[in-house]
Design a protein around this motif. Structure first.
Motif, PDB file in Angstrom:
ATOM      1  N   ALA A   3       0.818  -1.004  -0.102  1.00  0.00           N
ATOM      2  CA  ALA A   3      -0.227  -0.120   0.400  1.00  0.00           C
ATOM      3  C   ALA A   3       0.674   1.026   0.072  1.00  0.00           C
ATOM      4  CB  ALA A   3      -1.188   0.202   1.459  1.00  0.00           C
ATOM      5  N   CYS A   4       0.286   2.659  -0.400  1.00  0.00           N
ATOM      6  CA  CYS A   4       1.032   3.859  -0.651  1.00  0.00           C
ATOM      7  C   CYS A   4       1.153   4.807   0.078  1.00  0.00           C
ATOM      8  CB  CYS A   4       0.646   4.580  -1.914  1.00  0.00           C
ATOM      9  SG  CYS A   4       0.937   6.283  -1.937  1.00  0.00           S
ATOM     10  N   VAL A  62       1.489   6.869   1.241  1.00  0.00           N
ATOM     11  CA  VAL A  62       0.156   8.100   0.707  1.00  0.00           C
ATOM     12  C   VAL A  62      -1.693   8.362   1.140  1.00  0.00           C
ATOM     13  CG1 VAL A  62      -0.204  10.217  -0.028  1.00  0.00           C
ATOM     14  CG2 VAL A  62       2.623   9.461   0.153  1.00  0.00           C
ATOM     15  N   CYS A  63      -2.029   7.436   0.306  1.00  0.00           N
ATOM     16  CA  CYS A  63      -3.046   7.520  -0.415  1.00  0.00           C
ATOM     17  C   CYS A  63      -3.650   5.833   0.371  1.00  0.00           C
ATOM     18  CB  CYS A  63      -3.410   7.680  -1.582  1.00  0.00           C
ATOM     19  SG  CYS A  63      -2.425   5.912  -2.714  1.00  0.00           S
ATOM     20  N   GLU A  64      -2.746   5.038   0.918  1.00  0.00           N
ATOM     21  CA  GLU A  64      -3.381   3.481   1.363  1.00  0.00           C
ATOM     22  C   GLU A  64      -3.979   1.854   0.518  1.00  0.00           C
ATOM     23  OE1 GLU A  64      -5.851   3.938   5.020  1.00  0.00           O
ATOM     24  OE2 GLU A  64      -4.299   5.266   6.013  1.00  0.00           O
ATOM     25  N   GLU A  65      -3.889   3.071  -0.815  1.00  0.00           N
ATOM     26  CA  GLU A  65      -3.859   2.709  -2.460  1.00  0.00           C
ATOM     27  C   GLU A  65      -2.656   1.452  -3.042  1.00  0.00           C
ATOM     28  OE1 GLU A  65      -6.500   1.335  -3.446  1.00  0.00           O
ATOM     29  OE2 GLU A  65      -7.793   2.917  -1.373  1.00  0.00           O
ATOM     30  N   PHE A 119       0.507   0.604  -4.751  1.00  0.00           N
ATOM     31  CA  PHE A 119       1.231   1.955  -5.722  1.00  0.00           C
ATOM     32  C   PHE A 119       1.479   0.279  -6.688  1.00  0.00           C
ATOM     33  CE2 PHE A 119       4.161   1.197  -2.837  1.00  0.00           C
ATOM     34  CZ  PHE A 119       5.428   0.648  -2.836  1.00  0.00           C
ATOM     35  N   ASP A 134      -0.883   8.919 -12.073  1.00  0.00           N
ATOM     36  CA  ASP A 134      -1.269   8.904 -10.456  1.00  0.00           C
ATOM     37  C   ASP A 134      -0.173   9.068  -9.845  1.00  0.00           C
ATOM     38  OD1 ASP A 134      -3.615  10.252 -11.969  1.00  0.00           O
ATOM     39  OD2 ASP A 134      -5.007   8.440 -10.688  1.00  0.00           O
ATOM     40  N   CYS A 182       1.519  10.098  -6.453  1.00  0.00           N
ATOM     41  CA  CYS A 182       1.842  10.658  -4.236  1.00  0.00           C
ATOM     42  C   CYS A 182       2.620  11.027  -4.219  1.00  0.00           C
ATOM     43  CB  CYS A 182       1.204   9.573  -3.543  1.00  0.00           C
ATOM     44  SG  CYS A 182      -0.476   8.624  -3.787  1.00  0.00           S
ATOM     45  N   THR A 197       5.562  12.256  -1.358  1.00  0.00           N
ATOM     46  CA  THR A 197       6.277  12.251  -0.259  1.00  0.00           C
ATOM     47  C   THR A 197       7.925  12.605   0.541  1.00  0.00           C
ATOM     48  OG1 THR A 197       6.325  11.717   2.672  1.00  0.00           O
ATOM     49  CG2 THR A 197       6.713   9.778   1.556  1.00  0.00           C
ATOM     50  N   HIS A 218       1.333   5.424  -9.703  1.00  0.00           N
ATOM     51  CA  HIS A 218      -0.163   4.449  -9.902  1.00  0.00           C
ATOM     52  C   HIS A 218      -0.765   5.092 -11.539  1.00  0.00           C
ATOM     53  CE1 HIS A 218      -0.748   5.005  -5.677  1.00  0.00           C
ATOM     54  NE2 HIS A 218      -0.776   5.855  -5.062  1.00  0.00           N
TER      55      HIS A 218
END
Length: 75
Positions: free
Chosen positions: A30-31, A33-36, A38, A58, A60, A62, A73
């Motif tokens: 999981a990413c 940042v967005c928890e999806e 990547f 897309d 994310c 950090t 993504h």
């Protein structure tokens, strides 16, 4: 980012040069940042780096120890 070493230990290294280190996410981590999940992590080695985008993504972002981390993504 606190768990950077743990994160990259789960990823597959794909490319490294003077400006970046690229890791592929082959296990659906999981990413942070967005928890999806990547696709790739681009760890920038310099504070200023130019990247060429080949396909729509897309992204994310950090920071770890002053350097940007880009989580891509694919659409």
């Amino acid at each position: 980012m606190e768990d950077f070493e743990q994160l990259v230990s789960s990823l597959t290294p794909r490319e490294e040069n003077d400006e970046i280190k690229l890791y592929q996410n082959t296990v659906s981590v999981a990413c942070p940042v967005c928890e999806e999940p990547f696709d790739d992590l681009v760890a920038c080695k310099k504070t200023e780096t130019s990247l060429e985008q080949i396909e729509p993504l897309d992204i994310c972002v950090t920071v770890h120890e002053g350097s940007p981390l880009l989580f891509t993504h694919k659409h």
